[in-house]
Design an enzyme around this catalytic site. Structure first.
Site, PDB file in Angstrom:
ATOM      1  CE  LYS A  22      10.193  -5.503  -6.302  1.00 40.26           C
ATOM      2  NZ  LYS A  22       9.047  -5.487  -5.406  1.00 40.26           N
ATOM      3  CG  ASN A  23       6.606  -4.220  -7.920  1.00 40.49           C
ATOM      4  OD1 ASN A  23       7.077  -5.183  -7.295  1.00 40.49           O
ATOM      5  ND2 ASN A  23       6.700  -2.977  -7.499  1.00 40.49           N
ATOM      6  NE  ARG A  92       2.983  -5.701   2.612  1.00 36.51           N
ATOM      7  CZ  ARG A  92       2.096  -5.710   3.580  1.00 36.51           C
ATOM      8  NH1 ARG A  92       2.460  -5.948   4.808  1.00 36.51           N
ATOM      9  NH2 ARG A  92       0.825  -5.464   3.319  1.00 36.51           N
ATOM     10  CB  CYS A 116       6.750  -4.082   5.639  1.00 30.43           C
ATOM     11  SG  CYS A 116       6.387  -2.837   4.431  1.00 30.43           S
ATOM     12  NE  ARG A 121       3.314  -2.240   1.587  1.00 30.26           N
ATOM     13  CZ  ARG A 121       4.232  -2.797   0.812  1.00 30.26           C
ATOM     14  NH1 ARG A 121       5.395  -3.124   1.301  1.00 30.26           N
ATOM     15  NH2 ARG A 121       3.976  -3.019  -0.449  1.00 30.26           N
ATOM     16  CG  ASP A 306       7.987   1.529  -5.707  1.00 28.04           C
ATOM     17  OD1 ASP A 306       7.808   1.645  -4.490  1.00 28.04           O
ATOM     18  OD2 ASP A 306       7.391   0.675  -6.403  1.00 28.04           O
ATOM     19  NE  ARG A 398      12.166  -8.681  -0.791  1.00 30.08           N
ATOM     20  CZ  ARG A 398      11.118  -8.416  -0.044  1.00 30.08           C
ATOM     21  NH1 ARG A 398      11.284  -7.868   1.137  1.00 30.08           N
ATOM     22  NH2 ARG A 398       9.908  -8.713  -0.461  1.00 30.08           N
TER      23      ARG A 398
HETATM   24  N1  EPU Z   1      -3.761   0.252   1.345  1.00 31.23           N
HETATM   25  C1  EPU Z   1      -4.820   0.155   2.190  1.00 31.23           C
HETATM   26  N2  EPU Z   1      -5.605  -0.972   2.142  1.00 31.23           N
HETATM   27  C2  EPU Z   1      -5.362  -1.987   1.291  1.00 31.23           C
HETATM   28  C3  EPU Z   1      -4.263  -1.881   0.406  1.00 31.23           C
HETATM   29  C4  EPU Z   1      -3.465  -0.755   0.446  1.00 31.23           C
HETATM   30  O1  EPU Z   1      -5.063   1.059   2.992  1.00 31.23           O
HETATM   31  O2  EPU Z   1      -6.100  -2.965   1.296  1.00 31.23           O
HETATM   32  C5  EPU Z   1      -2.894   1.441   1.354  1.00 31.23           C
HETATM   33  C6  EPU Z   1      -1.442   1.113   1.712  1.00 31.23           C
HETATM   34  O3  EPU Z   1      -1.243   1.007   3.108  1.00 31.23           O
HETATM   35  C7  EPU Z   1      -0.704   2.266   1.090  1.00 31.23           C
HETATM   36  C8  EPU Z   1      -1.529   2.569  -0.163  1.00 31.23           C
HETATM   37  O4  EPU Z   1      -2.801   1.974   0.058  1.00 31.23           O
HETATM   38  O5  EPU Z   1      -0.717   3.369   1.946  1.00 31.23           O
HETATM   39  C9  EPU Z   1      -0.966   2.034  -1.450  1.00 31.23           C
HETATM   40  O6  EPU Z   1      -0.571   0.687  -1.287  1.00 31.23           O
HETATM   41  P1  EPU Z   1      -0.681  -0.400  -2.435  1.00 31.23           P
HETATM   42  O7  EPU Z   1      -1.612  -1.459  -2.002  1.00 31.23           O
HETATM   43  O8  EPU Z   1      -0.937   0.261  -3.749  1.00 31.23           O
HETATM   44  O9  EPU Z   1       0.788  -1.001  -2.419  1.00 31.23           O
HETATM   45  P2  EPU Z   1       1.132  -2.501  -2.696  1.00 31.23           P
HETATM   46  O10 EPU Z   1       0.208  -3.034  -3.708  1.00 31.23           O
HETATM   47  O11 EPU Z   1       1.285  -3.229  -1.423  1.00 31.23           O
HETATM   48  C10 EPU Z   1       2.742  -2.082  -4.727  1.00 31.23           C
HETATM   49  C11 EPU Z   1       4.177  -2.383  -5.031  1.00 31.23           C
HETATM   50  C12 EPU Z   1       5.061  -1.493  -4.169  1.00 31.23           C
HETATM   51  C13 EPU Z   1       4.733  -0.037  -4.506  1.00 31.23           C
HETATM   52  C14 EPU Z   1       3.237   0.233  -4.272  1.00 31.23           C
HETATM   53  C15 EPU Z   1       2.804   1.629  -4.681  1.00 31.23           C
HETATM   54  C16 EPU Z   1       4.080  -4.702  -5.660  1.00 31.23           C
HETATM   55  C17 EPU Z   1       4.430  -6.113  -5.349  1.00 31.23           C
HETATM   56  N3  EPU Z   1       4.427  -3.789  -4.757  1.00 31.23           N
HETATM   57  O12 EPU Z   1       2.580  -2.365  -3.328  1.00 31.23           O
HETATM   58  O13 EPU Z   1       6.398  -1.757  -4.554  1.00 31.23           O
HETATM   59  O14 EPU Z   1       5.484   0.828  -3.676  1.00 31.23           O
HETATM   60  O15 EPU Z   1       2.452  -0.721  -5.008  1.00 31.23           O
HETATM   61  O16 EPU Z   1       3.082   1.876  -5.998  1.00 31.23           O
HETATM   62  O17 EPU Z   1       3.543  -4.422  -6.732  1.00 31.23           O
HETATM   63  C18 EPU Z   1       8.729  -1.862  -4.256  1.00 31.23           C
HETATM   64  O18 EPU Z   1       8.794  -2.390  -5.368  1.00 31.23           O
HETATM   65  O19 EPU Z   1       9.740  -1.463  -3.618  1.00 31.23           O
HETATM   66  C19 EPU Z   1       7.418  -1.683  -3.633  1.00 31.23           C
HETATM   67  C20 EPU Z   1       7.264  -1.454  -2.333  1.00 31.23           C
END
Ligand code: EPU
Length: 435
Positions: A22-23, A92, A116, A121, A306, A398
């Site tokens: 998915k990701n 998101r 969320c 996030r 995850d 999802r």
């Molecule tokens: N963060 C910030 N600022 C930003 C972006 C992130 O402070 O601008 C923080 C977040 O709040 C969090 C940390 O950095 O504490 C890591 O977040 P990240 O941005 O890496 O997460 P994401 O990109 O929103 C993706 C996956 C998630 C997975 C995380 C971590 C996708 C679509 N989603 O989320 O997947 O948990 O990376 O590996 O790729 C899931 O599949 O269930 C899922 C939640």
């Protein structure tokens, strides 16, 4: 709203095929916006988040056709540079259109994603990186309004190695003038897959899978000549391995991304499971009791956040105590009270959960709060005695393709029923016999 009813205690035997990730699929489908024309992407899982993404791309002006796991997308024309609130609030990851739309059209309007179920996030790092490339943003009425005349390569130092943040900046930088370096970039395999896809469209990227990405911008991209195949889902693979470890039997996952599963495989081995690896198949068996194994979630290649919830289900039945520390998201223990309703003994203190193994879990009605929390409840339900009902099933749709069918095929006893239907004990076993 559907619910899942499980009669636990069945050993799982057989082969579970692993679907596309998915990701990886989400950013890759969105990256097609960067190159006008027709794209073909294969091994795309049939998931609600994929449907959301294709409908968002449709609203932007890019229609798609889906057949099996093959998606054909036409990105010749962009009609609207916008991801509206009603789409972003459901998914998101819609924020990933920001980089590609700015790179292709010089403007983008994206609803600001809120917090969320797993944390606040923010997207500050996405904006910081895109600003370094020359974009200007105004936050108005809950929307991020972005503009740029010319993207210019830059040195970008991320404060946290954000996965979608790295992807957003990478997708803009491929069309920027000159060299961009993203320092403290996320190293997740899904970013490597995205970089591979962008390169197949003509982008020049070095360092994918390391913490420094170097991008030499090109004036234009064109659709890849060979269809891109999405890499297999390491989290789905890990989830089924935990199902095998919990329930006994001999379970094989096929088409798995074995090199990307390192931290999960070593934790399973430490927990007393036997793993046989044969190419892209992993077979799990267990003869002795489960040993307690503490894990601490980290960016890749560390133990993935995850898989944290699913690991807790497993450790709930280990002989002894262990700790699970969540270091990525600030609120990712919503499954703990639900696991406790099934009989687990877990106490949380800030970002650490102490799990004291119990000898058995017992079926109950529980509520899923997010995707991975739902998976952990399914796993616990498969191991628990009696019947477990999982409400708010839509979270699972999802991220887990054909979960009920895949589990039934290896001997699990579970069914999806409309929320208002009653399922008497015994019915499931009968259904399994005919399915
Ligand atoms: N963060 C910030 N600022 C930003 C972006 C992130 O402070 O601008 C923080 C977040 O709040 C969090 C940390 O950095 O504490 C890591 O977040 P990240 O941005 O890496 O997460 P994401 O990109 O929103 C993706 C996956 C998630 C997975 C995380 C971590 C996708 C679509 N989603 O989320 O997947 O948990 O990376 O590996 O790729 C899931 O599949 O269930 C899922 C939640």
């Amino acid at each position: 709203m559907d619910k899942l009813v499980i009669e636990g205690g069945q050993p799982l035997n057989g082969i579970v095929p692993i679907s596309g990730a998915k990701n990886a699929a989400l950013p890759i489908l969105i990256a097609t916006l960067l190159a006008p024309g027709e794209h073909i992407i294969e091994n795309v899982p049939a998931l609600v988040d994929i449907s959301f993404t294709l409908s968002l791309l449709g609203r932007i002006g890019c229609p798609s056709l889906v057949a099996g796991g093959r998606v054909k997308l036409d990105t010749s024309r962009i009609a609207f540079c916008e991801a509206p609130y009603d789409v972003v609030r459901k998914m998101r990851a819609s924020v990933l259109v920001l980089g590609p739309l700015l790179a292709r059209c010089g403007e983008a309007r994206v609803s600001l994603p809120g917090g969320c179920a797993i944390g606040v996030r923010p997207v500050d790092q996405h904006l910081k990186g895109l600003e370094a490339l020359g974009c200007e943003f105004k936050l108005e009425n809950g929307y991020i309004n972005g503009r740029v005349d010319r993207l210019i390569g830059a040195e970008i130092h991320l404060d946290v190695p954000t996965v979608t943040g790295t992807e957003n900046i990478l997708m803009a930088a491929v069309l920027a003038e000159g060299i961009t370096r993203i320092h403290n970039a996320a190293c997740e395999p899904e970013i490597v897959d995205l970089a591979r896809f962008l390169s197949s469209m003509g982008a020049r990227i070095k360092g994918a899978g390391t913490s420094v990405l170097e991008i030499d911008g090109v004036p234009a991209l064109r659709p890849a000549r060979i269809p891109h195949r999405i890499l297999p889902d390491r989290i789905e693979a890990g989830t089924y391995l935990v199902a095998g470890a919990l329930t006994g039997g001999r379970l094989t996952i096929s088409g798995a991304p074995v090199p990307e599963l390192g931290a999960v495989l070593s934790a399973l081995t430490d927990a007393g499971c036997d793993l046989e690896i044969d190419g892209d198949s992993v077979t799990i068996t267990r003869s002795g009791p489960l040993k307690p194994v503490s894990v601490s979630t980290e960016p890749h290649p560390g133990f993935p956040t995850d898989m944290q919830a699913q690991w807790m289900s497993l450790m709930s039945l280990a002989e002894g105590e262990c700790d699970v520390a969540e270091n990525i998201f600030e609120n990712r223990f919503m499954h703990v009270p639900e696991l406790c309703r099934l009989g687990a003994d877990i106490a949380t203190n800030n970002n650490v959960a102490r799990i004291s193994g119990v000898t058995a879990l017992n079926g109950a009605t529980v509520m899923a709060t997010d995707l991975r929390a739902s998976a952990c409840l399914v796993l616990a339900g498969l191991a628990a005695g009696g019947q477990t009902e999982i409400l708010r099933l839509y979270h699972l749709d999802r991220g887990y393709e054909r979960l009920v069918e895949k589990l039934r095929a290896v001997g699990a006893c579970l069914t999806r029923v409309p929320d208002d239907a009653r399922v008497p004990v015994g019915t499931l076993s009968e259904q399994r016999a005919v399915s």
